[in-house]
Design a protein around this motif. Structure first.
Motif, PDB file in Angstrom:
ATOM      1  N   ILE A   1       0.827  -1.214   0.000  1.00 55.54           N
ATOM      2  CA  ILE A   1       0.000   0.000   0.000  1.00 55.54           C
ATOM      3  C   ILE A   1       0.856   1.257   0.000  1.00 55.54           C
ATOM      4  N   ALA A   2       1.782   1.345   0.969  1.00 59.82           N
ATOM      5  CA  ALA A   2       2.618   2.543   1.070  1.00 59.82           C
ATOM      6  C   ALA A   2       3.517   2.687  -0.146  1.00 59.82           C
ATOM      7  N   GLY A   3       4.074   1.564  -0.623  1.00 61.78           N
ATOM      8  CA  GLY A   3       4.932   1.623  -1.803  1.00 61.78           C
ATOM      9  C   GLY A   3       4.187   2.105  -3.026  1.00 61.78           C
ATOM     10  N   ALA A   4       2.977   1.571  -3.239  1.00 63.03           N
ATOM     11  CA  ALA A   4       2.177   2.001  -4.391  1.00 63.03           C
ATOM     12  C   ALA A   4       1.778   3.468  -4.257  1.00 63.03           C
ATOM     13  N   ALA A   5       1.417   3.888  -3.038  1.00 66.33           N
ATOM     14  CA  ALA A   5       1.009   5.284  -2.828  1.00 66.33           C
ATOM     15  C   ALA A   5       2.171   6.244  -3.083  1.00 66.33           C
ATOM     16  N   ILE A   6       3.351   5.903  -2.553  1.00 63.45           N
ATOM     17  CA  ILE A   6       4.519   6.769  -2.754  1.00 63.45           C
ATOM     18  C   ILE A   6       4.936   6.781  -4.220  1.00 63.45           C
ATOM     19  N   GLY A   7       4.908   5.606  -4.843  1.00 63.20           N
ATOM     20  CA  GLY A   7       5.265   5.535  -6.265  1.00 63.20           C
ATOM     21  C   GLY A   7       4.319   6.352  -7.120  1.00 63.20           C
ATOM     22  N   ALA A   8       3.002   6.240  -6.851  1.00 61.64           N
ATOM     23  CA  ALA A   8       2.024   7.023  -7.607  1.00 61.64           C
ATOM     24  C   ALA A   8       2.198   8.518  -7.348  1.00 61.64           C
ATOM     25  N   PHE A   9       2.556   8.860  -6.101  1.00 63.08           N
ATOM     26  CA  PHE A   9       2.781  10.264  -5.766  1.00 63.08           C
ATOM     27  C   PHE A   9       3.960  10.820  -6.558  1.00 63.08           C
ATOM     28  N   ILE A  10       5.050  10.055  -6.622  1.00 68.09           N
ATOM     29  CA  ILE A  10       6.224  10.486  -7.391  1.00 68.09           C
ATOM     30  C   ILE A  10       5.899  10.576  -8.874  1.00 68.09           C
ATOM     31  N   LEU A  11       5.143   9.599  -9.360  1.00 70.87           N
ATOM     32  CA  LEU A  11       4.779   9.574 -10.780  1.00 70.87           C
ATOM     33  C   LEU A  11       3.888  10.752 -11.158  1.00 70.87           C
ATOM     34  N   GLY A  12       3.011  11.160 -10.258  1.00 72.02           N
ATOM     35  CA  GLY A  12       2.024  12.183 -10.589  1.00 72.02           C
ATOM     36  C   GLY A  12       2.409  13.601 -10.233  1.00 72.02           C
ATOM     37  N   ASN A  13       3.608  13.811  -9.664  1.00 69.63           N
ATOM     38  CA  ASN A  13       3.990  15.159  -9.246  1.00 69.63           C
ATOM     39  C   ASN A  13       5.416  15.476  -9.665  1.00 69.63           C
ATOM     40  N   SER A  14       5.669  16.772  -9.840  1.00 69.59           N
ATOM     41  CA  SER A  14       7.026  17.207 -10.150  1.00 69.59           C
ATOM     42  C   SER A  14       7.885  17.131  -8.891  1.00 69.59           C
ATOM     43  N   LEU A  15       9.184  17.182  -9.075  1.00 68.45           N
ATOM     44  CA  LEU A  15      10.105  17.123  -7.937  1.00 68.45           C
ATOM     45  C   LEU A  15       9.902  18.289  -6.971  1.00 68.45           C
ATOM     46  N   PRO A  16       9.734  19.542  -7.467  1.00 68.86           N
ATOM     47  CA  PRO A  16       9.493  20.643  -6.520  1.00 68.86           C
ATOM     48  C   PRO A  16       8.221  20.449  -5.697  1.00 68.86           C
ATOM     49  N   THR A  17       7.160  19.920  -6.341  1.00 76.45           N
ATOM     50  CA  THR A  17       5.911  19.690  -5.608  1.00 76.45           C
ATOM     51  C   THR A  17       6.095  18.608  -4.555  1.00 76.45           C
ATOM     52  N   ALA A  18       6.834  17.546  -4.916  1.00 67.70           N
ATOM     53  CA  ALA A  18       7.090  16.470  -3.960  1.00 67.70           C
ATOM     54  C   ALA A  18       7.879  16.988  -2.754  1.00 67.70           C
ATOM     55  N   LYS A  19       8.867  17.845  -2.998  1.00 70.93           N
ATOM     56  CA  LYS A  19       9.646  18.413  -1.900  1.00 70.93           C
ATOM     57  C   LYS A  19       8.779  19.307  -1.015  1.00 70.93           C
ATOM     58  N   LYS A  20       7.924  20.115  -1.659  1.00 63.76           N
ATOM     59  CA  LYS A  20       7.038  20.992  -0.889  1.00 63.76           C
ATOM     60  C   LYS A  20       6.039  20.185  -0.069  1.00 63.76           C
ATOM     61  N   ALA A  21       5.615  19.031  -0.622  1.00 62.70           N
ATOM     62  CA  ALA A  21       4.664  18.189   0.126  1.00 62.70           C
ATOM     63  C   ALA A  21       5.317  17.667   1.405  1.00 62.70           C
ATOM     64  N   TRP A  22       6.570  17.248   1.314  1.00 61.26           N
ATOM     65  CA  TRP A  22       7.281  16.778   2.505  1.00 61.26           C
ATOM     66  C   TRP A  22       7.428  17.916   3.523  1.00 61.26           C
ATOM     67  N   LYS A  23       7.800  19.102   3.033  1.00 61.09           N
ATOM     68  CA  LYS A  23       7.898  20.255   3.927  1.00 61.09           C
ATOM     69  C   LYS A  23       6.518  20.604   4.494  1.00 61.09           C
ATOM     70  N   GLY A  24       5.473  20.377   3.667  1.00 58.12           N
ATOM     71  CA  GLY A  24       4.117  20.646   4.126  1.00 58.12           C
ATOM     72  C   GLY A  24       3.724  19.767   5.291  1.00 58.12           C
ATOM     73  N   VAL A  25       4.148  18.503   5.264  1.00 64.69           N
ATOM     74  CA  VAL A  25       3.861  17.601   6.385  1.00 64.69           C
ATOM     75  C   VAL A  25       4.520  18.135   7.651  1.00 64.69           C
ATOM     76  N   MET A  26       5.739  18.649   7.512  1.00 63.16           N
ATOM     77  CA  MET A  26       6.420  19.244   8.661  1.00 63.16           C
ATOM     78  C   MET A  26       5.668  20.484   9.157  1.00 63.16           C
ATOM     79  N   ARG A  27       5.115  21.261   8.210  1.00 64.18           N
ATOM     80  CA  ARG A  27       4.358  22.454   8.589  1.00 64.18           C
ATOM     81  C   ARG A  27       3.116  22.093   9.397  1.00 64.18           C
TER      82      ARG A  27
END
Length: 294
Positions: free
Chosen positions: A39-65
């Motif tokens: 589940i987690a692997g598929a979710a993370i893989g789909a997240f990487i596939l569907g988003n640009s690198l800057p968006t993925a980085k901002k999402a991680w920072k967003g979780v910290m926020r």
């Protein structure tokens, strides 16, 4: 703190009710690693596939926020109103010449330097400086300024919300990914149909753990995080509306103190300074202006 309490309540109530009702926690623990991997692997893989690198980085920072919460406090809002009062008063009294030196290099400004927490918010400081600078070049139509500022805020807000949208999409997809993991477990069970009933029961139970995890992660973890991130982003953009209100009121020719009072009314009610508190802060700002001028 509050986020941690919420997470503990979820885990205690969900798994506690399962144990109290006579459930065998070992079935879940046995299936957890490989079901979580799927589940987690598929979710993370789909997240990487569907988003640009800057968006993925901002999402991680967003979780910290989310766990840090909004950076704005009651003192910050009061300081923002005070700095806007000082800037607009300087502009009204001395014109473009008096204020340009503060706008060109904010880090060296005697006005901005009094408020280091505000100065650390580079996006907001740039927003303030850009629109005050526009007013110094005779950008006199308040409606044009209002429209330009609103469009700018909407654009930045939409960009900030991209990571939140991506996290919400992940949350929406997790229940389906749980079904994928469960189907794989059923396929595995069907290939062992010749096994005793107790073995098949444990295998089916393990397969259903996938559905359980997908729903749990979606509605009790990723979904709430995405929702909280939306709230944090909205809260962090409130100061832009306050700045917009003050500048537009100033451009309309209202007295500076009236413009700041209108801006105060745009402050979130839980953080808004009272009329008297604002008066005290503005009196202090006036004293500092006078001391600097002398």
């Amino acid at each position: 703190m509050l986020n941690g309490i919420g997470l503990v309540v979820i885990l205690v109530c969900v798994f506690g009710s399962f144990l109290i009702s006579g459930g065998n926690l070992m079935v879940i623990l046995h299936a957890l690693p490989h079901e979580m991997m799927a589940i987690a692997g598929a979710a993370i893989g789909a997240f990487i596939l569907g988003n640009s690198l800057p968006t993925a980085k901002k999402a991680w920072k967003g979780v910290m926020r989310v766990f840090k919460g909004s950076r704005w406090t009651e003192n910050d809002y009061r300081d923002l109103l005070a700095v806007m009062f000082t800037l607009l008063s300087t502009f009204r009294k001395g014109g473009a010449t008096a204020i340009e030196r503060h706008l060109d290099v904010p880090d060296e400004s005697t006005i901005f330097s009094r408020y280091p927490r505000l100065l650390a918010d580079k996006g907001l400081i740039e927003f303030i400086c850009d629109y005050l600078r526009m007013m110094t070049v005779n950008f006199e139509d308040p409606h044009q300024i209002a429209e330009a500022m609103e469009n700018d805020i909407e654009r930045h807000h939409a960009e900030e919300l991209l990571p939140q949208h991506s996290l919400q999409m992940m949350a929406d997809g997790l229940p389906a990914l749980g079904i994928v993991a469960a189907v794989l477990g059923v396929i595995k069970t069907m290939s062992s149909i010749d096994q005793p009933t107790e073995v098949l029961g444990a295998m089916i139970g393990g397969a259903l753990v996938g559905t359980f995890l997908g729903v749990l992660l979606a509605y009790c973890l990723v979904g709430p995080i995405a929702s909280k991130l939306h709230q944090v982003i909205d809260a962090d953009f409130k100061p832009y509306s306050i700045v917009k209100t003050a500048i537009i009121a100033h451009a309309q020719g209202l007295p500076t103190q009236v413009a700041i009072e209108l801006a105060r009314r745009m402050t979130p009610s839980s953080y808004a300074p009272s009329f008297q508190e604002l008066e005290t802060a503005l009196d202090q700002a006036k004293d500092e202006m006078y001391a600097t001028a002398v």
